[in-house]
Design a protein around this motif. Structure first.
Motif, PDB file in Angstrom:
ATOM      1  N   ARG A 112       0.852  -1.190   0.000  1.00  0.00           N
ATOM      2  CA  ARG A 112       0.000   0.000   0.000  1.00  0.00           C
ATOM      3  C   ARG A 112       0.887   1.238   0.000  1.00  0.00           C
ATOM      4  O   ARG A 112       1.846   1.321   0.769  1.00  0.00           O
ATOM      5  N   LEU A 113       0.560   2.173  -0.868  1.00  0.00           N
ATOM      6  CA  LEU A 113       1.257   3.449  -0.915  1.00  0.00           C
ATOM      7  C   LEU A 113       0.213   4.544  -1.028  1.00  0.00           C
ATOM      8  O   LEU A 113      -0.602   4.528  -1.962  1.00  0.00           O
ATOM      9  N   ASP A 114       0.231   5.448  -0.079  1.00  0.00           N
ATOM     10  CA  ASP A 114      -0.773   6.520  -0.031  1.00  0.00           C
ATOM     11  C   ASP A 114      -2.195   5.953  -0.059  1.00  0.00           C
ATOM     12  O   ASP A 114      -3.098   6.500  -0.705  1.00  0.00           O
ATOM     13  N   GLY A 115      -2.380   4.816   0.634  1.00  0.00           N
ATOM     14  CA  GLY A 115      -3.701   4.231   0.772  1.00  0.00           C
ATOM     15  C   GLY A 115      -4.146   3.336  -0.352  1.00  0.00           C
ATOM     16  O   GLY A 115      -5.221   2.732  -0.277  1.00  0.00           O
ATOM     17  N   ALA A 116      -3.343   3.218  -1.419  1.00  0.00           N
ATOM     18  CA  ALA A 116      -3.736   2.404  -2.581  1.00  0.00           C
ATOM     19  C   ALA A 116      -2.831   1.181  -2.693  1.00  0.00           C
ATOM     20  O   ALA A 116      -1.624   1.255  -2.422  1.00  0.00           O
ATOM     21  N   TRP A 117      -3.408   0.056  -3.116  1.00  0.00           N
ATOM     22  CA  TRP A 117      -2.622  -1.152  -3.356  1.00  0.00           C
ATOM     23  C   TRP A 117      -1.913  -1.033  -4.702  1.00  0.00           C
ATOM     24  O   TRP A 117      -2.475  -0.559  -5.692  1.00  0.00           O
ATOM     25  N   LEU A 118      -0.657  -1.492  -4.738  1.00  0.00           N
ATOM     26  CA  LEU A 118       0.140  -1.484  -5.964  1.00  0.00           C
ATOM     27  C   LEU A 118       0.859  -2.822  -6.106  1.00  0.00           C
ATOM     28  O   LEU A 118       1.146  -3.497  -5.112  1.00  0.00           O
ATOM     29  N   LEU A 119       1.188  -3.175  -7.338  1.00  0.00           N
ATOM     30  CA  LEU A 119       2.078  -4.290  -7.619  1.00  0.00           C
ATOM     31  C   LEU A 119       3.517  -3.817  -7.484  1.00  0.00           C
ATOM     32  O   LEU A 119       3.848  -2.677  -7.833  1.00  0.00           O
ATOM     33  N   ILE A 120       4.382  -4.694  -6.986  1.00  0.00           N
ATOM     34  CA  ILE A 120       5.806  -4.376  -6.871  1.00  0.00           C
ATOM     35  C   ILE A 120       6.624  -5.460  -7.541  1.00  0.00           C
ATOM     36  O   ILE A 120       6.105  -6.499  -7.962  1.00  0.00           O
ATOM     37  N   ASP A 121       7.944  -5.193  -7.628  1.00  0.00           N
ATOM     38  CA  ASP A 121       8.942  -6.163  -8.071  1.00  0.00           C
ATOM     39  C   ASP A 121       8.768  -6.551  -9.542  1.00  0.00           C
ATOM     40  O   ASP A 121       8.295  -7.651  -9.849  1.00  0.00           O
ATOM     41  N   PRO A 122       9.177  -5.657 -10.470  1.00  0.00           N
ATOM     42  CA  PRO A 122       9.046  -5.971 -11.891  1.00  0.00           C
ATOM     43  C   PRO A 122      10.211  -6.781 -12.456  1.00  0.00           C
ATOM     44  O   PRO A 122      10.394  -6.812 -13.683  1.00  0.00           O
ATOM     45  N   ASP A 123      10.977  -7.449 -11.603  1.00  0.00           N
ATOM     46  CA  ASP A 123      12.175  -8.154 -12.076  1.00  0.00           C
ATOM     47  C   ASP A 123      11.880  -9.197 -13.150  1.00  0.00           C
ATOM     48  O   ASP A 123      12.762  -9.534 -13.952  1.00  0.00           O
ATOM     49  N   ASP A 124      10.658  -9.740 -13.168  1.00  0.00           N
ATOM     50  CA  ASP A 124      10.294 -10.766 -14.140  1.00  0.00           C
ATOM     51  C   ASP A 124       9.200 -10.291 -15.094  1.00  0.00           C
ATOM     52  O   ASP A 124       8.635 -11.088 -15.843  1.00  0.00           O
ATOM     53  N   LEU A 125       8.893  -8.993 -15.070  1.00  0.00           N
ATOM     54  CA  LEU A 125       7.871  -8.425 -15.943  1.00  0.00           C
ATOM     55  C   LEU A 125       8.272  -8.631 -17.404  1.00  0.00           C
ATOM     56  O   LEU A 125       9.437  -8.466 -17.765  1.00  0.00           O
ATOM     57  N   GLY A 126       7.291  -8.985 -18.231  1.00  0.00           N
ATOM     58  CA  GLY A 126       7.622  -9.178 -19.636  1.00  0.00           C
ATOM     59  C   GLY A 126       6.448  -9.722 -20.410  1.00  0.00           C
ATOM     60  O   GLY A 126       5.319  -9.769 -19.927  1.00  0.00           O
ATOM     61  N   TYR A 127       6.734 -10.155 -21.641  1.00  0.00           N
ATOM     62  CA  TYR A 127       5.666 -10.721 -22.466  1.00  0.00           C
ATOM     63  C   TYR A 127       5.599 -12.231 -22.262  1.00  0.00           C
ATOM     64  O   TYR A 127       6.615 -12.895 -22.056  1.00  0.00           O
ATOM     65  N   GLY A 128       4.395 -12.733 -22.280  1.00  0.00           N
ATOM     66  CA  GLY A 128       4.192 -14.163 -22.091  1.00  0.00           C
ATOM     67  C   GLY A 128       2.746 -14.436 -21.774  1.00  0.00           C
ATOM     68  O   GLY A 128       1.873 -13.590 -21.988  1.00  0.00           O
ATOM     69  N   ASP A 129       2.495 -15.610 -21.255  1.00  0.00           N
ATOM     70  CA  ASP A 129       1.139 -16.049 -20.953  1.00  0.00           C
ATOM     71  C   ASP A 129       0.710 -15.469 -19.604  1.00  0.00           C
ATOM     72  O   ASP A 129       1.239 -15.854 -18.564  1.00  0.00           O
TER      73      ASP A 129
END
Length: 273
Positions: free
Chosen positions: A163-180
């Motif tokens: 949570r940041l400033d009251g909102a939920w966020l995704l973290i850790d883009p180390d494996d972010l990319g294209y795929g299924d």
């Protein structure tokens, strides 16, 4: 960890105060004041990580404050936010996770992104084992080919929420990319199939994902898309648990035993054609 690495990360944080080590595995993550500093593994592909860090999805994906380097390790600096607390884990935020993933999967695929890292994580986990270990045998039955192509987080679980400033966020883009994108639902699916997540929790997660417009799985038959990725995540989690127990000379806990039992079922039940 190198004895001076923590002190160097504290220096890069630009903050005063004692550090708290949050994670010390292949990566070293510390918190100092209101920032988190992460030393990525030596040998991390710098171009791929840079492409991932350049993705900007305001209100959805936490953005880095900066990058640096300590020796052969890339360092990233992040707003600390509020991670999950023990109170959160009493009633895990499955709905929030499902909705965020649905929004992520609806985004256009940014140019220049590498493949998402999920399949590579499975292979790395299994490489720690001996040839006769059950998860390694189950690995041989997996089909890691991607059946769809879109934007995927690549390593999603509840710990990837803050949570940041009251909102939920995704973290850790180390494996972010294209795929299924179905791979982002695969860890909860593996837990559910192994009896580690209740039917109610699974339905809350999957239901919120579908209600928010998630398209990675079919509403009428989600396991058509989930079976293969869930098998792969079961093997990964079982392999990691077995390797950790062997390294630390400790017994497998109940969760690890359940995942290894699931590997037995994977070996006994061929994947659908």
């Amino acid at each position: 960890m190198p004895p001076d690495l923590v002190s160097q990360l504290v220096r890069l944080s630009g903050r005063a105060g004692p550090p708290t080590v949050l994670k010390d595995t292949r990566v070293l993550v510390i918190r100092v004041g209101d920032v988190v500093v992460k030393a990525h593994p030596a040998g991390t592909d710098e171009a791929e990580l840079k492409a991932r860090l350049e993705v900007r999805l305001p209100g959805l994906l936490l953005e880095p404050l900066g990058t640096d380097r300590v020796g052969d390790r890339i360092v990233t600096i992040w707003p600390a936010g509020e991670p999950l607390t023990p109170d959160d884990l009493e009633t895990p935020p499955w709905e929030e996770g499902g909705r965020l993933l649905a929004r992520l999967h609806a985004q256009p695929l940014p140019a220049g992104l590498p493949p998402m890292g999920g399949p590579a994580r499975v292979t790395r986990a299994v490489a720690q084992l001996e040839p006769g270990d059950l998860p390694r045998k189950a690995y041989q039955t997996l089909d890691l080919r991607q059946r769809a192509y879109g934007l995927a987080h690549g390593d999603w679980h509840l710990g990837q929420l803050i949570r940041l400033d009251g909102a939920w966020l995704l973290i850790d883009p180390d494996d972010l990319g294209y795929g299924d994108p179905a791979w982002d639902l695969a860890r909860p699916a593996a837990w559910f199939a192994s009896g580690l997540v209740s039917p109610d929790e699974w339905n809350r997660f999957l239901g919120s994902y579908l209600a928010a417009g998630g398209t990675a799985v079919s509403p009428g038959d989600p396991w058509r898309e989930l079976d293969g990725p869930a098998r792969a995540l079961t093997v990964q989690l079982a392999a990691t648990a077995m390797a950790t127990a062997r390294r630390d000379n400790t017994a497998l806990d109940e969760a690890a035993e359940a995942l290894i039992s699931s590997c037995e079922r994977i070996l006994a039940t061929p994947p659908p054609s």
